[in-house]
Design a protein around this motif. Structure first.
Motif, PDB file in Angstrom:
ATOM      1  N   PRO A 113       8.013   4.828  -4.331  1.00  0.00           N
ATOM      2  CA  PRO A 113       7.245   3.831  -5.085  1.00  0.00           C
ATOM      3  C   PRO A 113       6.417   2.962  -4.128  1.00  0.00           C
ATOM      4  CG  PRO A 113       9.565   3.234  -5.032  1.00  0.00           C
ATOM      5  CD  PRO A 113       9.441   4.591  -4.396  1.00  0.00           C
ATOM      6  N   VAL A 114       5.252   2.588  -4.588  1.00  0.00           N
ATOM      7  CA  VAL A 114       4.365   1.748  -3.784  1.00  0.00           C
ATOM      8  C   VAL A 114       4.728   0.289  -4.030  1.00  0.00           C
ATOM      9  CG1 VAL A 114       1.963   1.096  -3.389  1.00  0.00           C
ATOM     10  CG2 VAL A 114       2.535   3.461  -3.947  1.00  0.00           C
ATOM     11  N   HIS A 115       4.985  -0.421  -2.953  1.00  0.00           N
ATOM     12  CA  HIS A 115       5.314  -1.845  -3.052  1.00  0.00           C
ATOM     13  C   HIS A 115       4.088  -2.634  -2.615  1.00  0.00           C
ATOM     14  CE1 HIS A 115       9.230  -0.127  -3.222  1.00  0.00           C
ATOM     15  NE2 HIS A 115       9.862  -1.274  -3.189  1.00  0.00           N
ATOM     16  N   GLN A 116       3.624  -3.494  -3.480  1.00  0.00           N
ATOM     17  CA  GLN A 116       2.509  -4.360  -3.114  1.00  0.00           C
ATOM     18  C   GLN A 116       3.069  -5.637  -2.516  1.00  0.00           C
ATOM     19  OE1 GLN A 116      -0.008  -5.011  -6.481  1.00  0.00           O
ATOM     20  NE2 GLN A 116      -1.517  -3.584  -5.675  1.00  0.00           N
ATOM     21  N   ILE A 117       2.544  -5.959  -1.381  1.00  0.00           N
ATOM     22  CA  ILE A 117       2.968  -7.188  -0.718  1.00  0.00           C
ATOM     23  C   ILE A 117       1.926  -8.258  -1.042  1.00  0.00           C
ATOM     24  CG2 ILE A 117       3.416  -8.296   1.496  1.00  0.00           C
ATOM     25  CD1 ILE A 117       4.202  -5.512   2.540  1.00  0.00           C
ATOM     26  N   THR A 118       2.400  -9.352  -1.587  1.00  0.00           N
ATOM     27  CA  THR A 118       1.490 -10.462  -1.896  1.00  0.00           C
ATOM     28  C   THR A 118       1.751 -11.573  -0.906  1.00  0.00           C
ATOM     29  OG1 THR A 118       3.069 -11.342  -3.496  1.00  0.00           O
ATOM     30  CG2 THR A 118       1.349  -9.900  -4.348  1.00  0.00           C
TER      31      THR A 118
END
Length: 124
Positions: A113-118
């Motif tokens: 899964p792609v984790h978006q880092i904010t």
């Protein structure tokens, strides 16, 4: 009615004899290993102890052959990297087969899964 009961009893006894007296499995003169790497490759290695031809196959659960490589009888070690980035997620099988028998390795491909880092940058 008696013939039905005796038919069931005979079938049961034959199955029991097979279970209690199994045949000894034959050892193969080759071994194989397979694993999925982090960069979407399957690494397969074969080590042979005898000069016999061996076939490596990658197949899906419907037994469609996606990759096939023949290893000559003179080649005692063999390794290959298969790029599987374009294959759909799911279960696959690596089959390494010779005239003696086969080794089956089950492999599951799953996209991480792609984790978006904010990040929040605050300036004063």
């Amino acid at each position: 009615m008696l013939s039905l009961i005796s038919t069931v009893a005979i079938s049961f006894l034959m199955n029991t004899a097979t279970v209690t007296n199994p045949t000894t499995p034959k050892t193969l003169s080759f071994d194989a290993s397979a694993f999925v790497t982090a960069n979407n490759q399957i690494r397969v290695a074969v080590q042979k102890n005898a000069e016999l031809p061996v076939v490596i196959m990658l197949q899906n659960k419907s037994h469609e052959v996606l990759f096939r490589q023949n290893i000559s009888k003179k080649e005692l070690t063999y390794a290959v990297k298969l790029d599987v980035a374009d294959l759909a997620d799911g279960a696959y099988e690596i089959v390494v087969r010779s005239s003696e028998g086969s080794i089956l390795k089950e492999i599951t491909l799953k996209t991480a899964p792609v984790h978006q880092i904010t990040r929040v940058v605050a300036m004063q």
